[in-house]
Motif scaffolding. Structure first.
Motif, PDB file in Angstrom:
ATOM      1  N   GLY A 160       0.817  -1.199   0.000  1.00 22.43           N
ATOM      2  CA  GLY A 160       0.000   0.000   0.000  1.00 22.43           C
ATOM      3  C   GLY A 160       0.857   1.257   0.000  1.00 22.43           C
ATOM      4  N   THR A 161       0.242   2.358  -0.359  1.00 23.70           N
ATOM      5  CA  THR A 161       0.938   3.630  -0.339  1.00 23.70           C
ATOM      6  C   THR A 161       0.741   4.301   1.013  1.00 23.70           C
ATOM      7  OG1 THR A 161      -0.966   4.897  -1.112  1.00 23.70           O
ATOM      8  CG2 THR A 161       0.469   3.915  -2.815  1.00 23.70           C
ATOM      9  N   ILE A 162       1.476   5.358   1.234  1.00 25.02           N
ATOM     10  CA  ILE A 162       1.291   6.121   2.463  1.00 25.02           C
ATOM     11  C   ILE A 162      -0.125   6.678   2.498  1.00 25.02           C
ATOM     12  CG2 ILE A 162       1.999   8.228   3.655  1.00 25.02           C
ATOM     13  CD1 ILE A 162       4.847   7.561   2.853  1.00 25.02           C
ATOM     14  N   CYS A 163      -0.661   7.034   1.342  1.00 27.23           N
ATOM     15  CA  CYS A 163      -2.028   7.553   1.301  1.00 27.23           C
ATOM     16  C   CYS A 163      -3.031   6.478   1.723  1.00 27.23           C
ATOM     17  CB  CYS A 163      -2.349   8.090  -0.094  1.00 27.23           C
ATOM     18  SG  CYS A 163      -1.344   9.529  -0.540  1.00 27.23           S
ATOM     19  N   ASP A 164      -2.799   5.245   1.295  1.00 20.94           N
ATOM     20  CA  ASP A 164      -3.654   4.139   1.739  1.00 20.94           C
ATOM     21  C   ASP A 164      -3.534   3.959   3.252  1.00 20.94           C
ATOM     22  OD1 ASP A 164      -4.405   3.590  -0.892  1.00 20.94           O
ATOM     23  OD2 ASP A 164      -2.828   2.079  -1.153  1.00 20.94           O
ATOM     24  N   ASP A 165      -2.311   4.078   3.760  1.00 24.24           N
ATOM     25  CA  ASP A 165      -2.059   3.948   5.188  1.00 24.24           C
ATOM     26  C   ASP A 165      -2.790   5.051   5.956  1.00 24.24           C
ATOM     27  OD1 ASP A 165      -0.802   2.683   7.370  1.00 24.24           O
ATOM     28  OD2 ASP A 165       0.929   4.026   7.266  1.00 24.24           O
ATOM     29  N   MET A 166      -2.729   6.275   5.446  1.00 25.61           N
ATOM     30  CA  MET A 166      -3.408   7.396   6.094  1.00 25.61           C
ATOM     31  C   MET A 166      -4.928   7.231   6.033  1.00 25.61           C
ATOM     32  SD  MET A 166      -1.234   9.372   7.520  1.00 25.61           S
ATOM     33  CE  MET A 166      -2.429  10.621   7.935  1.00 25.61           C
ATOM     34  N   LEU A 167      -5.436   6.716   4.932  1.00 22.42           N
ATOM     35  CA  LEU A 167      -6.877   6.460   4.817  1.00 22.42           C
ATOM     36  C   LEU A 167      -7.310   5.442   5.865  1.00 22.42           C
ATOM     37  CD1 LEU A 167      -9.611   6.855   3.427  1.00 22.42           C
ATOM     38  CD2 LEU A 167      -8.917   5.067   1.805  1.00 22.42           C
ATOM     39  N   ASP A 168      -6.541   4.378   6.003  1.00 21.63           N
ATOM     40  CA  ASP A 168      -6.839   3.364   7.011  1.00 21.63           C
ATOM     41  C   ASP A 168      -6.802   3.968   8.414  1.00 21.63           C
ATOM     42  OD1 ASP A 168      -7.127   0.531   7.963  1.00 21.63           O
ATOM     43  OD2 ASP A 168      -5.124   0.956   8.772  1.00 21.63           O
ATOM     44  N   ALA A 169      -5.795   4.804   8.679  1.00 20.13           N
ATOM     45  CA  ALA A 169      -5.677   5.446   9.993  1.00 20.13           C
ATOM     46  C   ALA A 169      -6.833   6.401  10.245  1.00 20.13           C
ATOM     47  CB  ALA A 169      -4.346   6.185  10.090  1.00 20.13           C
ATOM     48  N   SER A 170      -7.237   7.126   9.211  1.00 20.85           N
ATOM     49  CA  SER A 170      -8.369   8.049   9.337  1.00 20.85           C
ATOM     50  C   SER A 170      -9.653   7.287   9.644  1.00 20.85           C
ATOM     51  CB  SER A 170      -8.528   8.852   8.044  1.00 20.85           C
ATOM     52  OG  SER A 170      -9.693   9.632   8.078  1.00 20.85           O
ATOM     53  N   ASP A 171      -9.856   6.175   8.966  1.00 18.40           N
ATOM     54  CA  ASP A 171     -11.042   5.353   9.221  1.00 18.40           C
ATOM     55  C   ASP A 171     -11.023   4.793  10.643  1.00 18.40           C
ATOM     56  OD1 ASP A 171     -11.917   5.834   6.635  1.00 18.40           O
ATOM     57  OD2 ASP A 171     -11.285   3.870   5.868  1.00 18.40           O
ATOM     58  N   ALA A 172      -9.848   4.324  11.073  1.00 19.29           N
ATOM     59  CA  ALA A 172      -9.718   3.790  12.435  1.00 19.29           C
ATOM     60  C   ALA A 172      -9.985   4.889  13.454  1.00 19.29           C
ATOM     61  CB  ALA A 172      -8.323   3.196  12.643  1.00 19.29           C
ATOM     62  N   TYR A 173      -9.452   6.074  13.191  1.00 21.16           N
ATOM     63  CA  TYR A 173      -9.675   7.213  14.082  1.00 21.16           C
ATOM     64  C   TYR A 173     -11.168   7.526  14.183  1.00 21.16           C
ATOM     65  CZ  TYR A 173     -10.095  11.923  15.768  1.00 21.16           C
ATOM     66  OH  TYR A 173     -10.491  13.018  16.486  1.00 21.16           O
ATOM     67  N   ALA A 174     -11.834   7.613  13.042  1.00 23.33           N
ATOM     68  CA  ALA A 174     -13.260   7.956  13.023  1.00 23.33           C
ATOM     69  C   ALA A 174     -14.070   6.937  13.813  1.00 23.33           C
ATOM     70  CB  ALA A 174     -13.765   8.054  11.582  1.00 23.33           C
ATOM     71  N   THR A 175     -13.740   5.671  13.664  1.00 24.22           N
ATOM     72  CA  THR A 175     -14.441   4.614  14.387  1.00 24.22           C
ATOM     73  C   THR A 175     -14.216   4.745  15.895  1.00 24.22           C
ATOM     74  OG1 THR A 175     -14.264   3.111  12.511  1.00 24.22           O
ATOM     75  CG2 THR A 175     -14.643   2.112  14.670  1.00 24.22           C
ATOM     76  N   LYS A 176     -12.986   5.012  16.281  1.00 27.07           N
ATOM     77  CA  LYS A 176     -12.668   5.117  17.708  1.00 27.07           C
ATOM     78  C   LYS A 176     -13.235   6.386  18.331  1.00 27.07           C
ATOM     79  CE  LYS A 176      -8.633   2.218  17.462  1.00 27.07           C
ATOM     80  NZ  LYS A 176      -7.226   2.054  17.770  1.00 27.07           N
ATOM     81  N   TYR A 177     -13.358   7.450  17.541  1.00 28.36           N
ATOM     82  CA  TYR A 177     -13.866   8.713  18.074  1.00 28.36           C
ATOM     83  C   TYR A 177     -15.397   8.774  18.069  1.00 28.36           C
ATOM     84  CZ  TYR A 177     -14.338  13.701  18.924  1.00 28.36           C
ATOM     85  OH  TYR A 177     -14.684  14.916  19.461  1.00 28.36           O
ATOM     86  N   SER A 178     -16.036   7.951  17.268  1.00 25.03           N
ATOM     87  CA  SER A 178     -17.492   8.032  17.088  1.00 25.03           C
ATOM     88  C   SER A 178     -18.306   7.939  18.383  1.00 25.03           C
ATOM     89  CB  SER A 178     -17.973   7.000  16.071  1.00 25.03           C
ATOM     90  OG  SER A 178     -17.769   5.694  16.538  1.00 25.03           O
ATOM     91  N   PRO A 179     -17.916   7.186  19.409  1.00 23.75           N
ATOM     92  CA  PRO A 179     -18.724   7.195  20.640  1.00 23.75           C
ATOM     93  C   PRO A 179     -18.749   8.563  21.342  1.00 23.75           C
ATOM     94  CG  PRO A 179     -17.314   5.263  20.602  1.00 23.75           C
ATOM     95  CD  PRO A 179     -16.878   6.155  19.481  1.00 23.75           C
TER      96      PRO A 179
END
Length: 116
Positions: A19-38
């Motif tokens: 994967g690219t760094i952009c793919d890595d950042m997208l994955d991190a952004s998605d993980a962040y959004a999931t963890k912050y959603s509560p």
């Protein structure tokens, strides 16, 4: 059996580098959004109020130096490692998020930050 496990381990390592760094950042952004959603129904984070823009990242990531890319990778790892937020831990979560941001604050220039 040992040879088979070695091949599996090599394949797993090879796949993580695809994967690219952009793919890595997208994955991190998605993980962040999931963890912050509560803690909130809106994504009021360092990514702004919208999801990470992978297209913008791919257009600008080539302006980043190798050191900046390394810092972005560390930042992505940090975001993925954040604990899940809860209303009672929101301040601690935001402090941890700020700690992640410090990984890129002085290591990634404005031109490269536009990839975020």
């Amino acid at each position: 059996m040992k040879k088979f496990l070695g091949v599996v381990a090599f394949a797993a390592l090879a796949l993580t580098g695809c994967g690219t760094i952009c793919d890595d950042m997208l994955d991190a952004s998605d993980a962040y959004a999931t963890k912050y959603s509560p803690c909130s129904t809106t994504l009021d984070s360092i990514f702004g109020n919208e999801a990470f823009n992978v297209t913008q990242c791919e257009r600008t990531i080539d302006k980043c130096t190798d050191a900046e890319k390394d810092a972005l990778s560390a930042y992505a790892d940090c975001l993925r490692e954040l604990p899940e937020c809860s209303p009672g831990t929101k301040d601690a979560f935001r402090n941890a998020e700020e700690g992640c941001y410090l990984l890129i604050k002085d290591k990634v220039g404005n031109t490269c930050k536009s990839a975020l």
